[in-house]
Design a protein around this motif. Structure first.
Motif, mmCIF file in Angstrom:
data_model
loop_
_atom_site.group_PDB
_atom_site.id
_atom_site.type_symbol
_atom_site.label_atom_id
_atom_site.label_comp_id
_atom_site.label_asym_id
_atom_site.label_seq_id
_atom_site.Cartn_x
_atom_site.Cartn_y
_atom_site.Cartn_z
ATOM 1 N N PHE A 29 0.834 -1.209 0.000
ATOM 2 C CA PHE A 29 0.000 0.000 0.000
ATOM 3 C C PHE A 29 0.869 1.260 0.000
ATOM 4 C CE2 PHE A 29 -3.293 -2.809 2.067
ATOM 5 C CZ PHE A 29 -4.207 -2.748 1.032
ATOM 6 N N ALA A 30 1.867 1.276 0.892
ATOM 7 C CA ALA A 30 2.724 2.451 0.998
ATOM 8 C C ALA A 30 3.472 2.714 -0.308
ATOM 9 C CB ALA A 30 3.706 2.276 2.151
ATOM 10 N N ALA B 206 -6.004 9.810 -9.880
ATOM 11 C CA ALA B 206 -5.429 9.089 -8.743
ATOM 12 C C ALA B 206 -5.756 7.610 -8.822
ATOM 13 C CB ALA B 206 -5.958 9.681 -7.438
ATOM 14 N N TRP B 207 -6.993 7.291 -9.184
ATOM 15 C CA TRP B 207 -7.423 5.896 -9.284
ATOM 16 C C TRP B 207 -6.601 5.150 -10.333
ATOM 17 C CZ3 TRP B 207 -10.247 2.477 -6.682
ATOM 18 C CH2 TRP B 207 -10.654 1.309 -7.337
ATOM 19 N N ALA B 208 -6.469 5.737 -11.515
ATOM 20 C CA ALA B 208 -5.724 5.081 -12.590
ATOM 21 C C ALA B 208 -4.262 4.879 -12.198
ATOM 22 C CB ALA B 208 -5.833 5.897 -13.871
ATOM 23 N N SER B 209 -3.662 5.896 -11.589
ATOM 24 C CA SER B 209 -2.264 5.801 -11.166
ATOM 25 C C SER B 209 -2.093 4.731 -10.098
ATOM 26 C CB SER B 209 -1.792 7.157 -10.642
ATOM 27 O OG SER B 209 -0.501 7.057 -10.072
ATOM 28 N N TYR B 210 -2.971 4.747 -9.095
ATOM 29 C CA TYR B 210 -2.861 3.776 -8.000
ATOM 30 C C TYR B 210 -3.025 2.347 -8.509
ATOM 31 C CZ TYR B 210 -4.032 1.136 -3.814
ATOM 32 O OH TYR B 210 -4.066 0.181 -2.838
ATOM 33 N N GLN B 211 -4.019 2.122 -9.343
ATOM 34 C CA GLN B 211 -4.256 0.770 -9.858
ATOM 35 C C GLN B 211 -3.035 0.255 -10.619
ATOM 36 O OE1 GLN B 211 -7.368 -1.241 -9.631
ATOM 37 N NE2 GLN B 211 -7.465 0.174 -7.914
ATOM 38 N N ALA B 212 -2.449 1.112 -11.446
ATOM 39 C CA ALA B 212 -1.275 0.697 -12.221
ATOM 40 C C ALA B 212 -0.099 0.378 -11.312
ATOM 41 C CB ALA B 212 -0.898 1.794 -13.210
ATOM 42 N N HIS B 213 0.150 1.222 -10.329
ATOM 43 C CA HIS B 213 1.281 0.995 -9.438
ATOM 44 C C HIS B 213 1.042 -0.212 -8.528
ATOM 45 C CE1 HIS B 213 3.565 4.375 -10.755
ATOM 46 N NE2 HIS B 213 2.668 5.272 -10.373
ATOM 47 N N TYR B 214 -0.201 -0.379 -8.054
ATOM 48 C CA TYR B 214 -0.455 -1.522 -7.173
ATOM 49 C C TYR B 214 -0.325 -2.830 -7.946
ATOM 50 C CZ TYR B 214 -2.027 -3.888 -3.010
ATOM 51 O OH TYR B 214 -2.057 -4.685 -1.891
ATOM 52 N N ARG B 215 -0.809 -2.833 -9.164
ATOM 53 C CA ARG B 215 -0.689 -4.038 -9.990
ATOM 54 C C ARG B 215 0.782 -4.417 -10.169
ATOM 55 N NH1 ARG B 215 -3.329 -2.158 -13.732
ATOM 56 N NH2 ARG B 215 -5.364 -2.956 -13.076
ATOM 57 N N ALA B 216 1.641 -3.425 -10.339
ATOM 58 C CA ALA B 216 3.071 -3.681 -10.555
ATOM 59 C C ALA B 216 3.767 -4.136 -9.292
ATOM 60 C CB ALA B 216 3.732 -2.418 -11.097
ATOM 61 N N ASN C 285 2.195 -5.482 -6.420
ATOM 62 C CA ASN C 285 1.393 -6.410 -5.629
ATOM 63 C C ASN C 285 2.192 -7.622 -5.119
ATOM 64 O OD1 ASN C 285 -0.743 -7.757 -4.437
ATOM 65 N ND2 ASN C 285 -1.818 -8.201 -6.345
ATOM 66 N N GLY C 286 2.364 -7.699 -3.820
ATOM 67 C CA GLY C 286 3.040 -8.826 -3.182
ATOM 68 C C GLY C 286 4.524 -8.637 -2.968
ATOM 69 N N GLN C 287 5.143 -7.669 -3.643
ATOM 70 C CA GLN C 287 6.590 -7.519 -3.557
ATOM 71 C C GLN C 287 7.047 -7.017 -2.187
ATOM 72 O OE1 GLN C 287 8.154 -5.186 -6.807
ATOM 73 N NE2 GLN C 287 7.056 -6.356 -8.363
ATOM 74 N N CYS C 288 6.212 -6.219 -1.531
ATOM 75 C CA CYS C 288 6.568 -5.660 -0.219
ATOM 76 C C CYS C 288 5.648 -6.208 0.867
ATOM 77 C CB CYS C 288 6.495 -4.138 -0.259
ATOM 78 S SG CYS C 288 7.559 -3.378 -1.506
ATOM 79 N N ALA C 289 5.088 -7.377 0.634
ATOM 80 C CA ALA C 289 4.135 -7.990 1.558
ATOM 81 C C ALA C 289 4.703 -9.292 2.116
ATOM 82 C CB ALA C 289 2.817 -8.263 0.847
ATOM 83 N N GLN C 290 4.282 -9.616 3.342
ATOM 84 C CA GLN C 290 4.754 -10.833 4.002
ATOM 85 C C GLN C 290 3.575 -11.589 4.608
ATOM 86 O OE1 GLN C 290 7.952 -11.799 3.927
ATOM 87 N NE2 GLN C 290 8.568 -9.941 2.830
ATOM 88 N N VAL C 291 3.579 -12.904 4.435
ATOM 89 C CA VAL C 291 2.576 -13.739 5.102
ATOM 90 C C VAL C 291 2.838 -13.700 6.596
ATOM 91 C CG1 VAL C 291 1.641 -16.077 5.330
ATOM 92 C CG2 VAL C 291 2.356 -15.228 3.079
ATOM 93 N N TYR C 292 1.791 -13.498 7.382
ATOM 94 C CA TYR C 292 1.964 -13.460 8.830
ATOM 95 C C TYR C 292 2.376 -14.831 9.365
ATOM 96 C CZ TYR C 292 -0.298 -8.878 9.156
ATOM 97 O OH TYR C 292 -0.621 -7.543 9.042
ATOM 98 N N PRO C 293 3.251 -14.867 10.373
ATOM 99 C CA PRO C 293 3.619 -16.141 10.997
ATOM 100 C C PRO C 293 2.370 -16.879 11.479
ATOM 101 C CG PRO C 293 5.043 -14.372 11.775
ATOM 102 C CD PRO C 293 3.951 -13.710 10.984
ATOM 103 N N GLY C 294 2.292 -18.149 11.145
ATOM 104 C CA GLY C 294 1.168 -18.972 11.580
ATOM 105 C C GLY C 294 -0.020 -18.972 10.650
ATOM 106 N N ALA D 94 -9.086 -9.188 -8.536
ATOM 107 C CA ALA D 94 -7.895 -9.582 -9.306
ATOM 108 C C ALA D 94 -6.632 -9.438 -8.476
ATOM 109 C CB ALA D 94 -7.793 -8.746 -10.576
ATOM 110 N N PHE D 95 -6.526 -8.363 -7.702
ATOM 111 C CA PHE D 95 -5.357 -8.164 -6.850
ATOM 112 C C PHE D 95 -5.293 -9.239 -5.765
ATOM 113 C CE2 PHE D 95 -5.263 -3.274 -7.632
ATOM 114 C CZ PHE D 95 -4.771 -3.495 -8.914
ATOM 115 N N ALA D 96 -6.450 -9.602 -5.218
ATOM 116 C CA ALA D 96 -6.485 -10.621 -4.170
ATOM 117 C C ALA D 96 -6.017 -11.971 -4.701
ATOM 118 C CB ALA D 96 -7.902 -10.729 -3.601
ATOM 119 N N VAL D 97 -6.515 -12.358 -5.854
ATOM 120 C CA VAL D 97 -6.132 -13.648 -6.450
ATOM 121 C C VAL D 97 -4.633 -13.670 -6.731
ATOM 122 C CG1 VAL D 97 -6.377 -15.114 -8.489
ATOM 123 C CG2 VAL D 97 -8.409 -14.124 -7.414
ATOM 124 N N ASP D 98 -4.114 -12.599 -7.328
ATOM 125 C CA ASP D 98 -2.679 -12.541 -7.635
ATOM 126 C C ASP D 98 -1.838 -12.629 -6.363
ATOM 127 O OD1 ASP D 98 -3.282 -12.330 -10.305
ATOM 128 O OD2 ASP D 98 -2.877 -10.172 -10.444
#
Length: 230
Positions: free
Chosen positions: A28-29, A88-98, A100-109, A133-137
């Motif tokens: 998100f950030a 803002a919507w178009a920019s955010y969607q494009a950046h989030y798609r690119a 998505n998941g790269q700066c995210a971590q599965v929580y322990p457990g 679509a973002f959730a599935v990816d």
């Protein structure tokens, strides 16, 4: 930990995604920071973003824009937000798609908890206010997709959590009764939706509950890790 529920009395579980299974604050950030840069607007701190997550992308973007445009008076700010929103919507969607998941971590457990629920014979669905679509990816990127029979996003139904409609529709897809379908989430959105839909609800204590302690929310139990559901 407090989990008074008897899992043997349940047929299925509906699991939230952001703040429950995966810590996506970095995604998100990153996406929001790039969006604000595109719009030539001031940056926003991740600690502020954390309080805004959970009610869908539209709410998140409006909250961020409202925050960074705070020096403007309320009427001017509202006009500015409407003028900027489509860009803002178009920019955010494009950046989030690119990102998505790269700066995210599965929580322990989290993975262990899903395995334990499935081992008890519960059918699982993922229900999030994140776009489908973002959730599935993201679930595929983090190796969690195989746990779920269904994945529904904030754009899957006419309304989002905390409205109960998404939970009722997810129960229909699973073929289960709400009273025998556990909602597992991280925020008051999940708890309010579950209460209104007639589902029991357990909250994790580590998520994005708008800056509030999850234990202050009306729920049937709280866990510090999904592994504790075993």
């Amino acid at each position: 930990m407090q989990v008074p529920l008897q899992l043997g009395a349940l047929d299925a579980a509906i699991i939230d995604l952001d703040g429950t299974l995966v810590d996506t604050l970095g995604d998100f950030a990153g996406a929001l920071g790039r969006m604000l840069h595109d719009l030539a607007l001031p940056p926003i701190d991740a600690t502020q973003i954390e309080r805004m997550v959970g009610k869908g992308s539209e709410h998140l973007l409006r909250s961020v824009l409202n925050h960074v445009l705070a020096p403007m008076d309320e009427a001017q700010r509202a006009i500015k937000i409407e003028a900027l929103f489509a860009q803002a919507w178009a920019s955010y969607q494009a950046h989030y798609r690119a990102i998505n998941g790269q700066c995210a971590q599965v929580y322990p457990g989290a993975d262990q908890g899903l395995q334990a629920l499935r081992a008890r014979g519960l059918r699982l669905a993922c229900l999030t206010n994140k776009p489908h679509a973002f959730a599935v990816d993201l679930l595929h990127a983090k190796g969690l997709a195989g746990h779920f029979e269904h994945v529904f996003g904030g754009d899957s139904f006419e309304r989002k959590k905390p409205d109960p409609l998404p939970l009722r529709k997810t129960c229909e897809a699973l073929g289960t009764q709400p009273a025998r379908t556990l909602m597992v989430g991280d925020s008051s959105n999940d708890a309010q939706a579950a209460r209104a839909a007639g589902c029991p609800v357990v909250l994790v204590t580590y998520g994005y509950n708008h800056g509030q302690d999850a234990r202050s929310v009306d729920a049937d139990g709280w866990v510090d890790s999904l592994a504790q559901l075993a």
